[in-house]
Design a protein around this motif. Structure first.
Motif, mmCIF file in Angstrom:
data_model
loop_
_atom_site.group_PDB
_atom_site.id
_atom_site.type_symbol
_atom_site.label_atom_id
_atom_site.label_comp_id
_atom_site.label_asym_id
_atom_site.label_seq_id
_atom_site.Cartn_x
_atom_site.Cartn_y
_atom_site.Cartn_z
ATOM 1 N N VAL A 43 82.360 13.742 65.155
ATOM 2 C CA VAL A 43 81.221 13.225 65.916
ATOM 3 C C VAL A 43 81.313 11.710 66.049
ATOM 4 C CG1 VAL A 43 78.706 12.937 65.939
ATOM 5 C CG2 VAL A 43 79.693 15.135 65.262
ATOM 6 N N ALA A 44 81.584 11.039 64.928
ATOM 7 C CA ALA A 44 81.656 9.575 64.930
ATOM 8 C C ALA A 44 82.753 9.078 65.864
ATOM 9 C CB ALA A 44 81.885 9.064 63.512
ATOM 10 N N ARG A 45 83.897 9.742 65.809
ATOM 11 C CA ARG A 45 85.027 9.328 66.655
ATOM 12 C C ARG A 45 84.679 9.467 68.134
ATOM 13 N NH1 ARG A 45 90.541 12.226 65.295
ATOM 14 N NH2 ARG A 45 90.049 11.174 63.325
ATOM 15 N N LYS A 46 84.037 10.579 68.500
ATOM 16 C CA LYS A 46 83.718 10.819 69.908
ATOM 17 C C LYS A 46 82.599 9.901 70.399
ATOM 18 C CE LYS A 46 85.294 15.619 69.734
ATOM 19 N NZ LYS A 46 86.493 15.409 70.548
ATOM 20 N N LEU A 47 81.748 9.437 69.480
ATOM 21 C CA LEU A 47 80.679 8.522 69.872
ATOM 22 C C LEU A 47 81.070 7.063 69.691
ATOM 23 C CD1 LEU A 47 77.481 10.307 68.452
ATOM 24 C CD2 LEU A 47 78.303 10.244 70.815
ATOM 25 N N GLY A 48 82.262 6.828 69.150
ATOM 26 C CA GLY A 48 82.721 5.457 68.956
ATOM 27 C C GLY A 48 82.027 4.740 67.825
#
Length: 428
Positions: A77-82
């Protein structure tokens, strides 16, 4: 008789008198939460969104008996939301697909919901074309019958029998036309109806519950006009899974009166919002802690155990518990803790000689505590809150955990300790 076997079955009916006050209260709670979040800064808002979406993904799968690795989901999730998170774990392709489905629903909430989009979501849930060991049709509507059954072979109980396969295309066309019709304004009511309607059609061989919850979350994002999610309906449904299935079955066996479903859904949503306040407080405290001590060098093991406590671990911070969490000897745990005390990250609870426990210093002391006046513990609705006046004008309030209340009663910590912990984000 099941609900779809009645004439004009999607002409749902409900008693407005029984849900009007609930709608007002729930919308008010959402507004209060949004107002609180508007004061914390974009980075912390995104950190809260990461946690909320993580809970949503993990809990929605748990409802269906599928266990996901929370750290992998959070990293995805964090990676996809930056967003940068302190603890990362490389997610599997499978988890990445599930996260992408949920984020597509809540981030791209303005895009029309189409059959092709739903097929993509379904394929993300079942990339190998299997549900467990059973081969299923993926990325297309089911071609066979569908029953929700429990019990042993020969003594099965049919909870629900979905429309036959030949009706699925037409039923879904009607549903999607209603969902995308701008005359049907996105609202809490529409979210509840969309969930019930979709899972009652049950268009796929498997995954209908997860996709149905993603659809209801999409409506909530539309209603808020926001890509940021701060509460997890799926997490609350997971906590109330037995009642969720009971009210769903009762409604799907009704003649189209969905009042009881709407009441339960709105009440559950209210409880999800309340639960999110504790999650949000934890996110803010954790963010402030790492900001305060960002320049201090610590080991990876120390970071991992600190994150466990910052994420809500309820045990006392003692050398014994530290050793168990880190899987190290008591001597090593003691050295870890003494090092953190020397760096100002931990402080020992005064007055204890044996089994000394420690508190986490969320912010550097300096003048922070002078900003607060009239701190007290209050009880409301069987819950404990710490309240105070910040800079003599702003009244602040946070719900405290049961263990913090107990430690306060036992004089292991003070009101000032709780001010440091629960209002650390105000130092930002």
């Amino acid at each position: 008789m099941f609900i779809h076997e009645t004439d004009n079955w999607t002409s749902f009916r409900w008693d407005s008198d029984k849900i009007t006050d609930l709608l007002i209260r729930t919308n008010k709670a959402i507004g209060f939460l949004a107002g609180r979040l508007s004061t914390i800064g974009f980075d912390n808002q995104m950190a809260a969104t990461v946690e909320s979406v993580t809970h949503d993904v993990v809990s929605s799968s748990e409802i269906e008996g599928v266990t996901l690795n929370t750290a992998e989901v959070r990293s995805s999730v964090a990676r996809k939301l930056g967003v940068t998170v302190s603890e990362t774990k490389e997610p599997t392709h499978y988890i990445g697909g599930i996260v992408e489905m949920m984020l597509d629903a809540t981030q791209n909430y303005l895009a029309p919901l189409t059959a092709e989009r739903l097929f993509g979501w379904h394929a993300a849930l079942f990339p190998m074309g299997k549900s467990g060991s059973t081969t299923i049709s993926v990325g297309t509507y089911r071609t066979g019958g569908m029953e929700v059954v429990s019990g042993m072979f020969g003594r099965e109980r049919i909870h629900y029998r979905a429309p036959e396969a030949g009706r699925i295309g037409g039923e879904m066309d009607t549903f999607l036309a209603w969902f995308n019709d701008l005359q049907h304004t996105p609202s809490l009511l529409k979210s509840a109806i969309a969930h019930l309607w979709f899972v009652s059609i049950h268009p796929f061989d498997d995954g209908n519950g997860r996709i149905g919850r993603a659809i209801s979350d999409m409506v909530l994002s539309q209603a808020d006009q926001s890509k940021l999610r701060y509460f997890s309906m799926s997490m609350q449904i997971s906590r109330e899974k037995k009642e969720y299935y009971r009210i769903l079955e009762a409604t799907q066996r009704s003649d189209g009166d969905i009042t009881a479903w709407l009441v339960w859904y709105l009440e559950c949503l209210g409880r999800a919002i309340e639960a999110s306040e504790a999650m949000l407080s934890g996110v803010l405290r954790k963010a402030m802690f790492w900001k305060t001590f960002s320049a201090i060098s610590i080991t990876g093991r120390q970071r991992d155990v600190l994150n466990t406590y910052l994420d809500g671990y309820q045990g006392k911070l003692t050398a014994k518990n530290w050793g168990k969490l880190a899987e190290v000897s008591l001597d090593t745990a003691g050295r870890d803790i003494r090092d953190l005390v020397s760096k100002g990250i931990l402080s020992p609870v005064q007055g204890r000689v044996r089994d000394v426990s420690y508190i986490i210093n969320y912010v550097a002391e300096d003048t922070f505590i002078r900003n607060f006046s009239k701190p007290e513990i209050v009880q409301r609705d069987d819950k404990e809150y710490i309240t105070a006046f910040y800079k003599d004008t702003q009244k602040v309030e946070e719900r405290i955990s049961n263990i913090d209340r107990l430690r306060l009663e036992q004089k292991e910590i003070t009101l000032n300790d709780l001010l440091y912990k629960y209002f650390a984000y105000l130092a930002d």
